[in-house]
Enzyme design. Structure first.
Site, PDB file in Angstrom:
ATOM      1  N   ARG A   1      21.008  32.875   6.784  1.00 52.48           N
ATOM      2  CA  ARG A   1      20.975  32.205   5.481  1.00 52.48           C
ATOM      3  C   ARG A   1      22.170  32.581   4.590  1.00 52.48           C
ATOM      4  O   ARG A   1      22.035  32.731   3.381  1.00 52.48           O
ATOM      5  CB  ARG A   1      19.648  32.506   4.763  1.00 52.48           C
TER       6      ARG A   1
ATOM      7  N   LYS B   1      22.847  30.167   1.600  1.00 51.47           N
ATOM      8  CA  LYS B   1      21.963  30.340   0.446  1.00 51.47           C
ATOM      9  C   LYS B   1      22.425  31.524  -0.403  1.00 51.47           C
ATOM     10  O   LYS B   1      22.533  31.422  -1.625  1.00 51.47           O
ATOM     11  CB  LYS B   1      20.538  30.580   0.956  1.00 51.47           C
TER      12      LYS B   1
ATOM     13  N   ILE C   1      -5.294  21.924  -9.643  1.00 49.25           N
ATOM     14  CA  ILE C   1      -5.057  21.508  -8.259  1.00 49.25           C
ATOM     15  C   ILE C   1      -5.248  22.631  -7.254  1.00 49.25           C
ATOM     16  O   ILE C   1      -5.373  22.402  -6.055  1.00 49.25           O
ATOM     17  CB  ILE C   1      -3.652  20.869  -8.125  1.00 49.25           C
TER      18      ILE C   1
ATOM     19  N   ARG D   1      17.314  25.555  -0.872  1.00 48.52           N
ATOM     20  CA  ARG D   1      15.898  25.728  -0.534  1.00 48.52           C
ATOM     21  C   ARG D   1      15.704  25.452   0.952  1.00 48.52           C
ATOM     22  O   ARG D   1      15.985  24.363   1.433  1.00 48.52           O
ATOM     23  CB  ARG D   1      15.039  24.740  -1.341  1.00 48.52           C
TER      24      ARG D   1
ATOM     25  N   TRP E   1       4.065  19.607   8.343  1.00 47.91           N
ATOM     26  CA  TRP E   1       4.879  20.686   7.787  1.00 47.91           C
ATOM     27  C   TRP E   1       5.042  21.829   8.787  1.00 47.91           C
ATOM     28  O   TRP E   1       5.403  22.941   8.422  1.00 47.91           O
ATOM     29  CB  TRP E   1       4.317  21.128   6.426  1.00 47.91           C
TER      30      TRP E   1
ATOM     31  N   ASP F   1      -6.212  19.087   0.662  1.00 47.06           N
ATOM     32  CA  ASP F   1      -4.922  18.557   0.204  1.00 47.06           C
ATOM     33  C   ASP F   1      -4.207  17.794   1.312  1.00 47.06           C
ATOM     34  O   ASP F   1      -4.091  18.292   2.430  1.00 47.06           O
ATOM     35  CB  ASP F   1      -4.010  19.711  -0.233  1.00 47.06           C
TER      36      ASP F   1
ATOM     37  N   HIS G   1      -5.892  15.733  -2.638  1.00 46.51           N
ATOM     38  CA  HIS G   1      -4.777  15.782  -3.586  1.00 46.51           C
ATOM     39  C   HIS G   1      -3.501  15.298  -2.915  1.00 46.51           C
ATOM     40  O   HIS G   1      -3.252  15.611  -1.756  1.00 46.51           O
ATOM     41  CB  HIS G   1      -4.588  17.210  -4.095  1.00 46.51           C
TER      42      HIS G   1
ATOM     43  N   HIS H   1       6.536  20.498 -12.408  1.00 50.90           N
ATOM     44  CA  HIS H   1       7.880  20.834 -11.936  1.00 50.90           C
ATOM     45  C   HIS H   1       8.832  21.097 -13.090  1.00 50.90           C
ATOM     46  O   HIS H   1      10.003  21.365 -12.876  1.00 50.90           O
ATOM     47  CB  HIS H   1       8.428  19.747 -11.015  1.00 50.90           C
TER      48      HIS H   1
HETATM   49  N1  GLN Z   1      -3.675  23.285  -3.561  1.00 46.79           N
HETATM   50  C1  GLN Z   1      -2.244  23.413  -3.530  1.00 46.79           C
HETATM   51  C2  GLN Z   1      -1.767  24.185  -4.760  1.00 46.79           C
HETATM   52  O1  GLN Z   1      -2.340  24.061  -5.782  1.00 46.79           O
HETATM   53  C3  GLN Z   1      -1.586  22.063  -3.482  1.00 46.79           C
HETATM   54  C4  GLN Z   1      -0.084  22.165  -3.379  1.00 46.79           C
HETATM   55  C5  GLN Z   1       0.634  20.850  -3.080  1.00 46.79           C
HETATM   56  O2  GLN Z   1       0.105  19.778  -3.226  1.00 46.79           O
HETATM   57  N2  GLN Z   1       1.851  20.903  -2.666  1.00 46.79           N
HETATM   58  O3  GLN Z   1      -0.801  24.901  -4.706  1.00 46.79           O
HETATM   59 ZN    ZN Z   2       0.671  18.681  -5.050  1.00 51.03          ZN
END
Ligand code: GLN
Ligand code: ZN
Length: 763
Positions: free
Chosen positions: A16, A19, A434, A518, A564, A602, A644, A697
Site C-alpha cells: 500500500r 496510499k 441503521i 481507499r 463484497w 442489510d 436496508h 456521509h
Molecule cells: N448495519 C450497517 C451499519 O449500520 C449497514 C451499513 C451499510 O449499509 N453499508 O453500519
Molecule cells: Zn447503508
C-alpha cells in the site's frame, strides 16, 4: 510468436505504498517531489516485475495517483470552472482538488466503474472550447519506462467510453459536440506516442459491452476510422467485463489493429470472434481472470489460445488478463500466514503475470516447455476440485432441498402489518437507526487487542457489553423507538460474518483499490458455506435484555456478503448465494428464538450484481430476491423483518425491492432530497419504508426543520402510516459530537410529524 501482454497492473504497491504516499502528501507530511518519487518507485517495480516475468507488452499509463478516468480529464484539460484553473499544466494540487474537493470547491462526483467495486471520478463537461492537452503524465511515464529498457504499451481510455462515462453540465452541449472537440486531442496523443517510438497503443473502450444506441455505434465507426487515418500506430481496442453482445460485429469491423476480449466474463463470444476476426487483425485473448483471485486453468487457457492461433496465426495472438489487474490484489507471496492448501489455489496480480507468460510460452514452444509448471497447476486444480475443505456434502444436500415455500412468509404483508402493529404498538413515524454507532478509538483498540490475543475473551466481552449498554441507554434517553446494539464488535459488515462462517479465508495484504486512497480487503469465499454456530445472537440477546423497547438484530444479507467478497468461480453464483442465505436463515431463527423479533438484513449491494446487459437482469434478480427471502422468511408473522439499502440507483429495480417483501426497508434518500422516493411512489410500494433524513456521509448536523421538510416530502408521495424515520446509513464513520445532536433533532422531527399527523387525522 504469440505475445505476452498485460492490460494494467495494480497501482497501489504490494504494501500500500501509494496510499501512504498520497495520504502523507495530503497531510503536508511529504513534499510533492517525494510523492512523485513514490509513484516512480511503484511504476518501476511493476514494470520490472512484468518484464522479468517475460511479458512483451507492458502497460504504461495504468498507474494513477487517484484514478485513471481523472487522469484522462487532466490529459484533455477537462477541468470544471469551480477549480479556477489557469489553463496551464495541471498541478498535483489541482488534480487532487478535483478528486477530493478543497476549501472553495466540492469534489467531482464519483461513481462505480461498471460492475466493479472501483469508483472513478465522473468527467464533467461544461464547455469544450478550452479543451487541450494539459498533462504530460503519460508521455513522461513512457519516457521513464523506455529509460528502464521497457517496451511500453501506453493505455488510455477511449474517447467514446470517456464521454459515455461523463456528465454534461451545460445546456446546449451534446455528446456529439464533445466528441468533435476531443477527437483531435486523441489524434494528437497518438501522434506523440508514435513519435516516441511506440508500436502499439491500448485504447480501452469498455462502453462497448453496454447497450449503446445506433448513434453511438456510428460514432464508434467514424471515430476509429478517423483516428486510424491520423497515425500508423497500432491500436488495440480493449473491451472487458462482459461479452460484446449485440456490438460484436461492430467491434470486429472497426478500423483497428487488434481487439481485446474478456473470455472469463464473456465466454460465449469467443468462438464467434475467433471465426469472424477480419484478416490481418490481432486478437488479444483475456484468458487470466483480472478480477478474481483464483489460479488459472492453464491447460484450458492454452487450448483456447491454440484454437485462436489456427485462425489468427501465432504472431497475431496476444495473451492477456481478462481486464486490467487493477481489480486484483498485488502479490500472493506476501501472504505468509494463509493456509498453504488454500494458497495453492490462488493467484494475485504478480502470479497472474506469470500465468500469462507460461501460457504464451506453451503456445510458442509447446506444452513441453512448461511441463513442470503445468503439472503443478493441474495438481492444484485437482485438489481444489475434490478437497473436503471446499466440498461439504451436507451443505450441498441442504441447498438442493430448498423449496419455494421456504422463501415465503406465512402471511401476506397486509396481515403481518396488522399483527405487528398490535404487538409492537409503535407510534406513527417510528424512529430507528441503521445499525452502527460511532466506532471510537477505544472500541477499535479493544477489538484489535482481542484479535491479537492481548485481551482475554471475557474482558473483551465485558468491554463490548459496556458499549452496548451505553448505546442502549442513550437511545432510550433520546427516545428512539426501535433500538440497535451499535455493532461495536464488528470491524466490517462482511468480514465479521465471513469470520464466523465456514468456507471463508482472509488475507493480510489482499487489498484492492476502491477509490483514491481507499482500499478494501475482501474475504475469499473458497468453499461451501455453513454456519458452525450463532454469530450475533449473544450480543443481540444481551442488548434486548437491557430494554423493554424492541431491539433490532442486525445481519448482512447473502447477496451483499457474496458481492463484497472474492467469489468462487467453480459453481454458479446463485449456488454460493443460496448457501450463504441458508446460514443467515439459521441466524435469523436463532435470533427469533432468543427473543429478538425485529431483524434487519442489510442488502446495500443488491444492485451490484446486476449484469451489464439488461436481458440478463431478470435471471439475476430472480435468484437474488429468492436468496434474500430464503434468509428472511423462516420466521413467524410477529417477527418484523427489516432491510436496508444505500448509495445506488434503485429506480430501475424497484419491483425486485418490493418483491423482497421486507416488513420495513430503510433507504438512503437525504442527499437527493427524497428524489429516490419517486420510484417507490410510482410503484405504490406497499410495505413500510424509512427514507433517510440524515446524510451520514457529511459532518453536517441537520436541523429538526430540515428533517421535517424531508419527511413532509416523503408524506407527499407515501402514506404516512408507511413511513419510518431514520438516518441514511450506519453511523460508524461519524463522531458522537455529530451523531448526538443529529439524532436528537431527528427524534424531535418525528414527534413533530406525529402531532401534525394526528391533527390531520382528527380533522
Ligand atoms: N448495519 C450497517 C451499519 O449500520 C449497514 C451499513 C451499510 O449499509 N453499508 O453500519
Ligand atoms: Zn447503508
Amino acid at each position: 510468436m504469440a505475445i505476452a501482454t498485460n492490460l494494467g497492473f495494480p497501482r497501489i504497491g504490494a504494501k500500500r505504498e501509494l496510499k501512504k504516499a498520497t495520504e502523507a502528501y495530503w497531510k503536508n507530511q511529504i513534499s510533492e517531489a517525494e510523492l512523485i518519487t513514490a509513484g516512480k518507485d511503484i511504476r518501476k517495480n511493476n514494470w520490472l516485475l512484468q518484464k522479468d516475468a517475460g511479458l512483451d507488452h507492458i502497460p504504461v499509463g495504468d498507474f494513477s495517483f487517484y484514478d485513471h478516468v481523472l487522469d484522462m480529464s487532466a490529459l484533455l484539460g477537462c477541468v470544471p470552472a469551480r477549480y479556477n484553473w489557469d489553463g496551464t499544466a495541471i498541478t498535483s494540487d489541482l488534480y487532487f482538488a478535483m478528486a477530493r474537493g478543497n476549501q472553495t470547491a466540492p469534489a467531482m462526483e464519483m461513481t462505480k466503474w461498471f460492475n466493479t467495486n472501483y469508483h472513478y471520478i465522473v468527467p464533467e463537461f461544461e464547455r469544450i472550447d478550452n479543451l487541450k492537452l494539459s498533462s504530460s503524465k503519460i508521455f513522461d511515464e513512457i519516457q521513464e519506462a523506455q529509460d528502464l529498457g521497457i517496451t511500453p504499451r501506453p493505455v488510455i481510455l477511449g474517447p467514446l467510453s470517456y464521454i459515455g462515462l461523463g456528465k454534461i453540465k451545460a445546456a446546449n452541449l451534446t455528446k456529439k459536440d464533445i466528441l468533435a472537440a476531443i477527437k483531435p486531442l486523441y489524434g494528437e496523443i497518438l501522434k506523440r506516442f508514435k513519435a516516441m517510438g511506440i508500436e502499439w497503443v491500448q485504447i480501452d473502450e469498455p462502453l462497448l459491452i453496454t447497450d449503446i444506441s445506433d448513434e453511438v455505434r456510428q460514432a464508434y465507426r467514424e471515430t476509429y476510422a478517423w483516428l486510424k487515418a491520423q497515425s500508423d500506430i497500432k491500436i488495440l481496442l480493449a473491451t472487458y467485463f462482459e461479452d460484446l453482445g449485440s456490438n460484436t460485429d461492430l467491434a470486429l469491423n472497426l478500423d483497428i489493429d487488434g481487439l481485446h476480449i474478456d473470455t472469463k466474463r464473456g465466454p460465449k463470444q469467443v468462438d464467434y470472434i475467433i471465426d469472424n476476426l477480419p484478416k490481418g487483425r490481432s486478437l488479444s485473448l483475456g484468458l487470466v481472470d483480472g478480477r478474481n483471485i483464483w489460479r488459472s486453468d492453464l491447460t484450458a487457457a492454452i487450448e483456447l489460445a491454440e484454437k485462436a492461433v489456427e485462425s489468427t496465426g501465432s504472431s497475431r495472438l496476444m495473451i492477456a488478463p481478462s481486464c486490467s489487474m487493477l481489480h486484483s490484489p498485488v502479490d500472493l507471496d506476501s501472504e505468509e500466514t494463509l493456509d498453504v492448501e488454500i494458497k495453492s489455489w490462488l493467484a494475485f496480480a504478480k502470479q497472474k503475470v506469470n500465468e500469462i507468460a507460461l501460457i504464451t510460452k506453451a503456445v510458442n514452444e509447446g506444452v513441453e516447455a512448461i511441463e513442470a509448471e503445468l503439472k503443478d497447476n493441474q495438481a492444484a486444480l485437482q485438489t481444489r476440485k475434490t478437497s473436503a475443505r471446499i466440498h461439504n456434502p451436507d451443505v450441498k444436500k441442504r441447498a438442493s432441498k430448498v423449496n419455494s415455500e421456504m422463501s415465503q412468509r406465512k402471511s401476506n404483508f397486509a396481515a403481518r402489518e396488522k399483527i405487528q402493529a398490535d404487538l409492537y404498538k409503535l407510534p406513527a413515524f417510528p424512529t430507528t437507526t441503521i445499525g452502527s454507532f460511532p466506532q471510537t478509538a477505544d472500541i477499535r483498540a479493544a477489538r484489535a487487542a482481542y484479535k491479537k490475543g492481548d485481551l482475554a475473551r471475557d474482558r473483551y466481552v465485558e468491554t463490548m457489553r459496556k458499549e452496548i449498554e451505553s448505546v442502549v441507554r442513550y437511545q432510550e434517553e433520546i427516545d428512539i423507538d426501535v433500538l440497535v446494539h451499535g455493532e461495536a464488535e464488528r470491524n466490517d459488515m462482511v468480514e465479521y460474518f465471513g469470520e464466523h462462517l465456514e468456507g471463508f479465508a482472509f488475507t493480510k495484504f489482499g487489498w484492492v483499490q476502491s477509490y483514491g486512497s481507499r482500499y478494501v480487503k475482501p474475504p475469499i469465499i473458497f468453499g461451501d458455506v455453513s454456519r458452525p454456530k450463532p454469530m450475533t445472537v449473544e450480543w443481540s440477546r444481551y442488548a434486548q435484555s437491557l430494554t423493554n423497547r424492541p431491539m433490532k438484530g442486525m445481519l448482512t444479507g447473502p447477496v451483499t456478503i457474496m458481492f463484497w467478497s472474492f467469489i468462487r468461480d467453480d459453481q454458479p453464483l446463485s449456488d454460493t448465494c443460496r448457501q450463504i442465505a441458508l446460514a443467515i436463515r439459521d441466524e435469523v431463527s436463532d435470533l427469533e428464538a432468543a427473543g429478538v423479533t425485529m431483524i434487519q438484513i442489510d442488502e446495500p449491494a443488491i444492485r451490484e450484481g446486476l449484469p451489464i446487459h439488461q436481458d440478463k437482469w431478470a435471471a439475476y434478480l430472480k435468484w437474488a430476491v429468492e436468496c434474500f427471502k430464503l434468509s428472511a422468511c423462516g420466521v413467524a408473522d410477529t417477527t418484523q423483518i427489516h432491510t436496508h439499502m444505500c448509495y445506488s440507483e434503485f429506480n430501475d429495480i424497484i419491483e425486485s425491492i418490493a418483491a423482497l417483501d421486507a416488513d420495513v426497508i430503510s433507504i438512503e434518500t437525504s442527499r437527493s432530497q427524497m428524489e429516490l422516493l419517486d420510484a417507490f411512489a410510482d410503484y405504490a410500494y406497499p410495505n413500510h419504508i424509512g427514507p433517510g433524513v440524515y446524510d451520514i456521509h457529511s459532518p453536517r448536523i441537520p436541523s429538526e426543520e430540515e428533517m421535517t421538510a424531508l419527511l413532509k416530502k416523503a408524506c407527499a408521495v407515501l402514506k404516512a402510516e408507511q413511513i419510518w424515520v431514520n438516518p441514511d446509513c450506519g453511523l460508524k464513520t461519524r463522531g458522537w459530537e455529530e451523531v448526538r445532536p443529529a439524532l436528537e433533532n431527528m427524534v424531535k422531527s418525528a414527534k413533530f410529524m406525529r402531532r401534525e399527523y394526528s391533527a390531520i387525522k382528527a380533522a
